[in-house]
Scaffold this motif. Structure first.
Motif, mmCIF file in Angstrom:
data_model
loop_
_atom_site.group_PDB
_atom_site.id
_atom_site.type_symbol
_atom_site.label_atom_id
_atom_site.label_comp_id
_atom_site.label_asym_id
_atom_site.label_seq_id
_atom_site.Cartn_x
_atom_site.Cartn_y
_atom_site.Cartn_z
ATOM 1 N N THR A 296 0.815 -1.223 0.000
ATOM 2 C CA THR A 296 0.000 0.000 0.000
ATOM 3 C C THR A 296 0.848 1.273 0.000
ATOM 4 O OG1 THR A 296 -0.168 0.235 2.421
ATOM 5 C CG2 THR A 296 -1.756 -1.238 1.339
ATOM 6 N N SER A 297 2.155 1.122 -0.057
ATOM 7 C CA SER A 297 3.022 2.295 0.003
ATOM 8 C C SER A 297 3.077 3.028 -1.329
ATOM 9 C CB SER A 297 4.443 1.882 0.399
ATOM 10 O OG SER A 297 5.316 2.994 0.362
ATOM 11 N N ARG A 298 2.967 4.321 -1.298
ATOM 12 C CA ARG A 298 3.131 5.140 -2.498
ATOM 13 C C ARG A 298 4.576 5.064 -2.995
ATOM 14 N NH1 ARG A 298 -0.968 8.989 -3.360
ATOM 15 N NH2 ARG A 298 0.554 10.215 -4.514
ATOM 16 N N HIS A 299 5.486 4.711 -2.116
ATOM 17 C CA HIS A 299 6.885 4.558 -2.518
ATOM 18 C C HIS A 299 7.083 3.366 -3.454
ATOM 19 C CE1 HIS A 299 8.898 7.668 -0.125
ATOM 20 N NE2 HIS A 299 8.077 7.367 0.873
ATOM 21 N N HIS A 300 6.099 2.500 -3.568
ATOM 22 C CA HIS A 300 6.180 1.376 -4.504
ATOM 23 C C HIS A 300 6.142 1.842 -5.956
ATOM 24 C CE1 HIS A 300 5.856 -1.352 -1.242
ATOM 25 N NE2 HIS A 300 4.558 -1.480 -1.185
ATOM 26 N N TRP A 301 5.676 3.056 -6.190
ATOM 27 C CA TRP A 301 5.347 3.487 -7.554
ATOM 28 C C TRP A 301 6.489 4.181 -8.297
ATOM 29 C CZ3 TRP A 301 0.099 6.157 -5.988
ATOM 30 C CH2 TRP A 301 -0.779 5.159 -5.529
ATOM 31 N N GLY A 302 7.544 4.573 -7.595
ATOM 32 C CA GLY A 302 8.615 5.310 -8.262
ATOM 33 C C GLY A 302 8.238 6.739 -8.561
ATOM 34 N N THR A 303 7.263 7.269 -7.795
ATOM 35 C CA THR A 303 6.781 8.641 -7.990
ATOM 36 C C THR A 303 6.942 9.504 -6.744
ATOM 37 O OG1 THR A 303 4.551 8.044 -7.254
ATOM 38 C CG2 THR A 303 5.018 7.834 -9.613
ATOM 39 N N ASP A 304 7.199 8.870 -5.619
ATOM 40 C CA ASP A 304 7.206 9.575 -4.333
ATOM 41 C C ASP A 304 8.592 9.586 -3.720
ATOM 42 O OD1 ASP A 304 4.023 9.633 -2.813
ATOM 43 O OD2 ASP A 304 4.400 9.164 -4.907
ATOM 44 N N MET A 305 8.834 10.599 -2.899
ATOM 45 C CA MET A 305 10.168 10.750 -2.325
ATOM 46 C C MET A 305 10.102 11.475 -0.995
ATOM 47 S SD MET A 305 11.474 13.735 -4.912
ATOM 48 C CE MET A 305 10.760 15.389 -4.854
ATOM 49 N N ASP A 306 11.076 11.190 -0.151
ATOM 50 C CA ASP A 306 11.300 11.910 1.102
ATOM 51 C C ASP A 306 12.553 12.743 0.900
ATOM 52 O OD1 ASP A 306 9.168 10.464 2.118
ATOM 53 O OD2 ASP A 306 10.445 8.941 3.020
ATOM 54 N N ILE A 307 12.473 14.053 1.106
ATOM 55 C CA ILE A 307 13.597 14.934 0.786
ATOM 56 C C ILE A 307 13.912 15.895 1.926
ATOM 57 C CG2 ILE A 307 13.404 14.857 -1.724
ATOM 58 C CD1 ILE A 307 11.646 17.337 -1.599
ATOM 59 N N ILE A 308 15.183 16.311 1.982
ATOM 60 C CA ILE A 308 15.655 17.288 2.957
ATOM 61 C C ILE A 308 16.631 18.243 2.267
ATOM 62 C CG2 ILE A 308 15.422 15.708 4.918
ATOM 63 C CD1 ILE A 308 18.491 15.342 4.797
#
Length: 243
Positions: free
Chosen positions: A119-131
């Motif tokens: 169910t993770s959006r990170h599975h899609w290759g579209t989402d990111m965590d950034i700093i």
């Protein structure tokens, strides 16, 4: 590096508006169930970036614009496979239950910030965590207070608020008081031109059935009520711009 003032419509942001592919070009794309669940091998781009091609190219444009304004847009996390998410889930579940938490309490704790595998959006290759890589920070970097007033990422967050949407990136889990599900994540952005049609296809899956059949630590305690609430609150109660 000396920080320079920034404005919403910087030259790079303006360029992004004219160079990013039209959202409607992605409406007819087809994504397999395994892709949407993070169980397929997908083509990812950029060393240390790991996004789908279109999201990668938009990220590079945004990174260049951020650099011009004195920020180092640094990727903390992007694509994550089903197995990687499963490992995160099981590590936390084992940790919390060994501390004496009941299974449902442990799962409720996990889903404050972490998703059920598949169910993770990170599975899609579209989402990111950034700093901001230039900021001086110690300890965990993905902490909401570090993006607020007085925090090391305060100015970076203001820059994202002003510019990210120009490149197609939208905050997923906002600080809207009435939003339920995952807690506020000021670091998590999604490339809308791809993730919106992917979510549309994902919603057509029998998510309840898929989760009911999943095998992982704690899955024997998945009740219908727990899963229904999770789907409604954690998967779908997100930034309206991404629906």
């Amino acid at each position: 590096m000396q920080r320079r003032s920034f404005i919403k419509r910087s030259s790079m942001a303006g360029m992004a508006l004219t160079t990013l592919p039209s959202f409607f070009n992605n409406q007819d794309a087809f994504y397999t169930t395994k892709e949407l669940l993070g169980q397929a091998d997908i083509e990812l781009f950029g060393k240390g970036i790991n996004l789908r091609k279109e999201a990668h190219d938009a990220f590079i444009l945004m990174k260049k614009a951020a650099y011009q304004d004195g920020f180092d847009l640094k990727m903390v996390s992007s694509y994550r496979s089903y197995e990687r998410q499963k490992a995160i889930w099981e590590r936390k579940y084992i940790k919390y239950t060994q501390q004496g938490m009941k299974p449902l309490d442990a799962m409720a704790k996990i889903i404050e910030y972490s998703t059920i595998p598949g169910t993770s959006r990170h599975h899609w290759g579209t989402d990111m965590d950034i700093i901001d890589g230039y900021a001086k920070v110690t300890g965990d970097v993905l902490v909401p207070s570090k993006f607020e007033a007085g925090g090391p990422f305060e100015k970076f967050k203001l820059w994202l608020d002003e510019n990210a949407q120009s490149f197609g990136f939208h905050l997923v889990y906002t600080d809207n008081y009435f939003r339920k599900g995952f807690k506020y994540e000021p670091w998590h952005y999604s490339y809308a031109p791809l993730s919106k049609p992917m979510l549309k296809q994902y919603r057509k899956l029998n998510i309840l059935k898929l989760l009911s059949q999943a095998e992982m630590e704690g899955s024997e305690h998945f009740t219908r009520g727990f899963l229904m609430e999770y789907i409604h609150n954690n998967i779908l109660d997100i930034n309206p711009d991404l629906l």
